[in-house]
Motif scaffolding. Structure first.
Motif, mmCIF file in Angstrom:
data_model
loop_
_atom_site.group_PDB
_atom_site.id
_atom_site.type_symbol
_atom_site.label_atom_id
_atom_site.label_comp_id
_atom_site.label_asym_id
_atom_site.label_seq_id
_atom_site.Cartn_x
_atom_site.Cartn_y
_atom_site.Cartn_z
ATOM 1 N N SER A 193 17.527 1.268 13.689
ATOM 2 C CA SER A 193 17.765 2.562 13.050
ATOM 3 C C SER A 193 17.875 2.377 11.536
ATOM 4 C CB SER A 193 19.034 3.211 13.604
ATOM 5 O OG SER A 193 20.154 2.466 13.225
ATOM 6 N N GLY A 194 17.373 3.354 10.815
ATOM 7 C CA GLY A 194 17.407 3.301 9.355
ATOM 8 C C GLY A 194 16.299 2.460 8.750
ATOM 9 N N SER A 195 15.334 2.062 9.539
ATOM 10 C CA SER A 195 14.243 1.225 9.024
ATOM 11 C C SER A 195 13.222 2.050 8.257
ATOM 12 C CB SER A 195 13.523 0.510 10.168
ATOM 13 O OG SER A 195 14.341 -0.465 10.744
ATOM 14 N N VAL A 196 12.588 1.388 7.316
ATOM 15 C CA VAL A 196 11.466 1.940 6.576
ATOM 16 C C VAL A 196 10.278 1.029 6.859
ATOM 17 C CG1 VAL A 196 10.557 2.481 4.280
ATOM 18 C CG2 VAL A 196 12.970 2.805 4.777
ATOM 19 N N VAL A 197 9.126 1.625 7.154
ATOM 20 C CA VAL A 197 7.922 0.844 7.429
ATOM 21 C C VAL A 197 7.158 0.673 6.130
ATOM 22 C CG1 VAL A 197 5.751 0.748 8.708
ATOM 23 C CG2 VAL A 197 7.799 1.688 9.797
ATOM 24 N N LEU A 208 0.820 -1.211 0.000
ATOM 25 C CA LEU A 208 0.000 0.000 0.000
ATOM 26 C C LEU A 208 0.853 1.259 0.000
ATOM 27 C CD1 LEU A 208 -2.665 -1.037 2.653
ATOM 28 C CD2 LEU A 208 -2.849 -1.151 0.162
ATOM 29 N N GLY A 209 2.009 1.211 0.640
ATOM 30 C CA GLY A 209 2.867 2.387 0.704
ATOM 31 C C GLY A 209 3.986 2.175 1.704
ATOM 32 N N ARG A 210 4.791 3.209 1.851
ATOM 33 C CA ARG A 210 5.899 3.149 2.804
ATOM 34 C C ARG A 210 5.996 4.468 3.540
ATOM 35 N NH1 ARG A 210 10.564 2.650 -1.652
ATOM 36 N NH2 ARG A 210 8.839 2.023 -2.934
ATOM 37 N N ARG A 211 6.617 4.418 4.690
ATOM 38 C CA ARG A 211 6.800 5.614 5.502
ATOM 39 C C ARG A 211 7.990 5.375 6.416
ATOM 40 N NH1 ARG A 211 5.029 4.645 10.622
ATOM 41 N NH2 ARG A 211 3.670 2.855 10.900
ATOM 42 N N TYR A 212 8.461 6.453 7.006
ATOM 43 C CA TYR A 212 9.526 6.348 7.993
ATOM 44 C C TYR A 212 8.905 6.250 9.387
ATOM 45 C CZ TYR A 212 12.777 7.431 4.298
ATOM 46 O OH TYR A 212 13.510 7.367 3.144
ATOM 47 N N PRO A 213 9.568 5.580 10.297
ATOM 48 C CA PRO A 213 9.015 5.477 11.654
ATOM 49 C C PRO A 213 8.851 6.852 12.280
ATOM 50 C CG PRO A 213 10.900 4.007 11.381
ATOM 51 C CD PRO A 213 10.828 4.866 10.156
ATOM 52 N N GLU A 214 7.805 6.984 13.072
ATOM 53 C CA GLU A 214 7.508 8.260 13.718
ATOM 54 C C GLU A 214 7.316 8.039 15.210
ATOM 55 O OE1 GLU A 214 3.902 9.116 11.741
ATOM 56 O OE2 GLU A 214 4.874 9.878 9.936
ATOM 57 N N GLY A 215 7.601 9.068 15.976
ATOM 58 C CA GLY A 215 7.348 9.020 17.415
ATOM 59 C C GLY A 215 8.106 7.900 18.100
ATOM 60 N N GLN A 216 7.410 7.149 18.913
ATOM 61 C CA GLN A 216 8.039 6.076 19.680
ATOM 62 C C GLN A 216 8.446 4.893 18.811
ATOM 63 O OE1 GLN A 216 5.404 5.140 22.903
ATOM 64 N NE2 GLN A 216 5.838 7.048 23.973
ATOM 65 N N GLU A 217 7.922 4.827 17.599
ATOM 66 C CA GLU A 217 8.335 3.756 16.689
ATOM 67 C C GLU A 217 9.831 3.814 16.414
ATOM 68 O OE1 GLU A 217 4.896 2.406 13.602
ATOM 69 O OE2 GLU A 217 5.976 4.230 13.153
ATOM 70 N N GLU A 218 10.374 5.016 16.380
ATOM 71 C CA GLU A 218 11.809 5.159 16.118
ATOM 72 C C GLU A 218 12.641 4.422 17.157
ATOM 73 O OE1 GLU A 218 12.306 9.389 13.884
ATOM 74 O OE2 GLU A 218 11.803 9.460 16.020
ATOM 75 N N MET A 219 12.129 4.358 18.374
ATOM 76 C CA MET A 219 12.848 3.652 19.435
ATOM 77 C C MET A 219 12.583 2.146 19.384
ATOM 78 S SD MET A 219 14.392 6.150 20.748
ATOM 79 C CE MET A 219 15.105 5.514 22.224
ATOM 80 N N ALA A 220 11.439 1.743 18.848
ATOM 81 C CA ALA A 220 11.055 0.340 18.824
ATOM 82 C C ALA A 220 11.674 -0.420 17.651
ATOM 83 C CB ALA A 220 9.534 0.208 18.769
ATOM 84 N N LEU A 221 12.132 0.303 16.633
ATOM 85 C CA LEU A 221 12.662 -0.336 15.429
ATOM 86 C C LEU A 221 14.154 -0.093 15.287
ATOM 87 C CD1 LEU A 221 9.806 0.709 12.975
ATOM 88 C CD2 LEU A 221 10.143 -1.516 14.052
#
Length: 166
Positions: free
Chosen positions: A124-128, A109-122
């Protein structure tokens, strides 16, 4: 005193054995090849969209806004296996994959960069990557390089298979 030392030694031995089993399991999974680090969101938000990020003219639309609290993400290893991806939890002793994602049932469906607390849960450098798997919303997080390989694998489906890559 001797009993306390024996108990401590046993606890340390069990901890070392447990960590060794994790390492051996990961090595066995990766031995076949075609593996990549891939986090999977097991608990999707209730308001997760199943609509693509492109309108009918192929123009990008704003991604649906939902609370990115970072909950539900689990570290894992993805492994290409023919026409499916096998997903293994990193911190598990199970020899079998937790999820199997057939290529024919994945729709990007699409892609996005982690936001908020997701940045800490994933990692580094991940794409959702927002997907539909058999009609249900699914989110995968992986590195840019793994994402390129994943999308190429999806597009390389044999003739006659429906593939939708955003």
């Amino acid at each position: 005193m001797v009993l306390a030392l024996v108990v401590c030694a046993a606890i340390v031995a069990f901890a070392v054995i447990g960590l060794t089993v994790f390492a051996v399991r990961r090595r066995v999974i990766q031995r076949v090849g075609g593996t990549f680090d891939c986090s999977l969101r097991l608990k999707m938000p209730a308001d997760a969209s199943t609509q693509p990020d492109l309108d009918e003219n192929g123009q990008p639309t704003p991604a649906p806004v939902h609370v990115t609290d970072g909950k539900g993400w689990v570290f894992g290893i993805g492994r290409y296996s023919g026409d499916s991806i096998e997903w293994f939890r990193v911190f598990s002793y199970a020899p079998r994959p937790r999820r199997v994602l057939p290529r024919t049932e994945i729709e990007v469906l699409g892609r996005r960069y982690p936001e908020g607390q997701e940045e800490m849960a994933l990692l580094s450098g991940s794409v959702v990557l927002r997907c539909l798997h058999d009609g249900a919303p699914l989110e995968l997080a992986m590195s840019e390089d793994a994402l390129t390989g994943f999308l190429a694998w999806l597009e390389a489906a044999p003739p006659g298979q429906r593939v939708n890559v955003a």
